[in-house]
Design a protein around this motif. Structure first.
Motif, PDB file in Angstrom:
ATOM      1  N   ASN A  17       0.802  -1.220   0.000  1.00 23.04           N
ATOM      2  CA  ASN A  17       0.000   0.000   0.000  1.00 23.04           C
ATOM      3  C   ASN A  17       0.837   1.274   0.000  1.00 23.04           C
ATOM      4  O   ASN A  17       0.435   2.272  -0.608  1.00 23.04           O
ATOM      5  CB  ASN A  17      -0.952   0.007   1.198  1.00 23.04           C
ATOM      6  N   SER A  19       3.687   1.643  -1.327  1.00 19.40           N
ATOM      7  CA  SER A  19       4.619   1.656  -2.452  1.00 19.40           C
ATOM      8  C   SER A  19       4.321   2.843  -3.351  1.00 19.40           C
ATOM      9  O   SER A  19       3.525   3.708  -3.022  1.00 19.40           O
ATOM     10  CB  SER A  19       4.510   0.339  -3.228  1.00 19.40           C
ATOM     11  N   TYR A  20       4.892   2.815  -4.473  1.00 14.32           N
ATOM     12  CA  TYR A  20       4.796   3.925  -5.423  1.00 14.32           C
ATOM     13  C   TYR A  20       3.354   4.152  -5.877  1.00 14.32           C
ATOM     14  O   TYR A  20       2.713   3.262  -6.422  1.00 14.32           O
ATOM     15  CB  TYR A  20       5.693   3.621  -6.629  1.00 14.32           C
ATOM     16  N   HIS A  21       2.843   5.328  -5.632  1.00 16.83           N
ATOM     17  CA  HIS A  21       1.497   5.704  -6.069  1.00 16.83           C
ATOM     18  C   HIS A  21       1.596   6.836  -7.076  1.00 16.83           C
ATOM     19  O   HIS A  21       2.410   7.741  -6.913  1.00 16.83           O
ATOM     20  CB  HIS A  21       0.649   6.182  -4.878  1.00 16.83           C
ATOM     21  N   ASN A  22       0.793   6.760  -8.104  1.00 18.44           N
ATOM     22  CA  ASN A  22       0.638   7.874  -9.037  1.00 18.44           C
ATOM     23  C   ASN A  22      -0.761   7.805  -9.635  1.00 18.44           C
ATOM     24  O   ASN A  22      -1.498   6.845  -9.406  1.00 18.44           O
ATOM     25  CB  ASN A  22       1.726   7.883 -10.118  1.00 18.44           C
ATOM     26  N   LEU A  25      -1.439   4.459 -11.797  1.00 16.29           N
ATOM     27  CA  LEU A  25      -1.533   3.230 -10.992  1.00 16.29           C
ATOM     28  C   LEU A  25      -2.734   3.258 -10.051  1.00 16.29           C
ATOM     29  O   LEU A  25      -3.402   2.237  -9.867  1.00 16.29           O
ATOM     30  CB  LEU A  25      -0.249   3.019 -10.191  1.00 16.29           C
ATOM     31  N   ASP A  26      -3.007   4.409  -9.477  1.00 13.71           N
ATOM     32  CA  ASP A  26      -4.152   4.520  -8.573  1.00 13.71           C
ATOM     33  C   ASP A  26      -5.456   4.215  -9.307  1.00 13.71           C
ATOM     34  O   ASP A  26      -6.281   3.436  -8.830  1.00 13.71           O
ATOM     35  CB  ASP A  26      -4.220   5.910  -7.941  1.00 13.71           C
ATOM     36  N   SER A  29      -5.654   0.523 -10.449  1.00 13.86           N
ATOM     37  CA  SER A  29      -5.990  -0.392  -9.346  1.00 13.86           C
ATOM     38  C   SER A  29      -7.478  -0.339  -9.027  1.00 13.86           C
ATOM     39  O   SER A  29      -8.080  -1.362  -8.698  1.00 13.86           O
ATOM     40  CB  SER A  29      -5.155  -0.088  -8.109  1.00 13.86           C
ATOM     41  N   ILE A  94      -2.480   4.621   2.547  1.00 14.24           N
ATOM     42  CA  ILE A  94      -2.977   5.471   1.466  1.00 14.24           C
ATOM     43  C   ILE A  94      -4.288   4.853   0.999  1.00 14.24           C
ATOM     44  O   ILE A  94      -4.300   3.764   0.420  1.00 14.24           O
ATOM     45  CB  ILE A  94      -1.963   5.551   0.302  1.00 14.24           C
ATOM     46  N   LEU A  96      -7.583   4.678  -1.258  1.00 12.57           N
ATOM     47  CA  LEU A  96      -8.175   5.089  -2.522  1.00 12.57           C
ATOM     48  C   LEU A  96      -9.669   4.802  -2.544  1.00 12.57           C
ATOM     49  O   LEU A  96     -10.376   5.220  -3.455  1.00 12.57           O
ATOM     50  CB  LEU A  96      -7.494   4.368  -3.690  1.00 12.57           C
ATOM     51  N   SER A 138      -4.797  -5.523  -5.949  1.00 18.61           N
ATOM     52  CA  SER A 138      -5.379  -4.175  -6.001  1.00 18.61           C
ATOM     53  C   SER A 138      -6.059  -3.819  -4.682  1.00 18.61           C
ATOM     54  O   SER A 138      -6.059  -2.665  -4.271  1.00 18.61           O
ATOM     55  CB  SER A 138      -6.361  -4.043  -7.169  1.00 18.61           C
ATOM     56  N   TYR A 141      -3.324  -2.637  -2.446  1.00 23.31           N
ATOM     57  CA  TYR A 141      -2.829  -1.352  -2.948  1.00 23.31           C
ATOM     58  C   TYR A 141      -3.807  -0.227  -2.591  1.00 23.31           C
ATOM     59  O   TYR A 141      -3.403   0.866  -2.210  1.00 23.31           O
ATOM     60  CB  TYR A 141      -2.638  -1.440  -4.462  1.00 23.31           C
TER      61      TYR A 141
END
Length: 175
Positions: A17, A19-22, A25-26, A29, A94, A96, A138, A141
């Motif tokens: 979770n 890790s790299y978020h942008n 990718l957000d 997912s 994070i 979403l 997902s 994430y």
């Protein structure tokens, strides 16, 4: 022992979770996560029934049965276990999306696993079993499930789909 297992759960969840978020990718997912929704599989089943041959219609009926059984059992287990969502105890996640019910087992994962299993068995396309893997990932994430929720959903979906597949093959549902 339970503390140790929970700490592994938290470690894996935070690793995925946080890790790299942008933006891409957000949103990807969230789209992938929708492949675990009941509505997604109802639409797939309806399309298969309306536009499929005799085999397609039979598979669509099986998918609806599996979907109903999976939904009922998943919700029943959620009510019995009553595991809170991870974001209720981990403030650093994070998020979403927010789940509206309990966390264990992952309904998105159990649904996508059961449906992918039916399609994999019927069409001999085992690559479809990647669907629940990416749906489960997902869910981590997005921040709405622990890894054990996803694993529980995966196992539950497999058991349900296997059992329905078994009973369907007994020809008691033919017609």
């Amino acid at each position: 022992m339970l503390f140790f297992l929970h700490s592994i759960d938290v470690f894996i969840l935070e690793f995925v979770n946080l890790s790299y978020h942008n933006f891409i990718l957000d949103n990807l997912s969230l789209i992938i996560s929708n492949m675990g929704l009941i509505y997604f599989w109802v639409i797939i089943s309806i399309v298969l029934y309306l536009f499929g041959d005799k085999k397609g219609k039979s598979i669509a009926k099986k998918m609806i049965l599996v979907l109903v059984v999976t939904t009922i059992l998943t919700q029943l287990i959620k009510i019995i276990v009553m595991r809170p969502r991870p974001y209720t105890e981990l403030s650093n996640l994070i998020l979403l999306d927010l789940g509206t019910d309990y966390s264990f087992p992952s309904g998105h994962t159990s649904t996508s696993t059961a449906m992918a299993y039916v399609l994999s068995c019927e069409y001999k396309r085992w690559i479809l079993m990647l669907i629940p893997v990416i749906v489960g990932f997902s869910r981590l994430y997005i921040g709405v499930h622990y890894p054990s929720d996803v694993l529980g959903g995966f196992l539950l979906g497999l058991v349900i789909a296997y059992m329905v597949e078994y009973f369907f093959n007994l020809k008691i549902f033919e017609n």
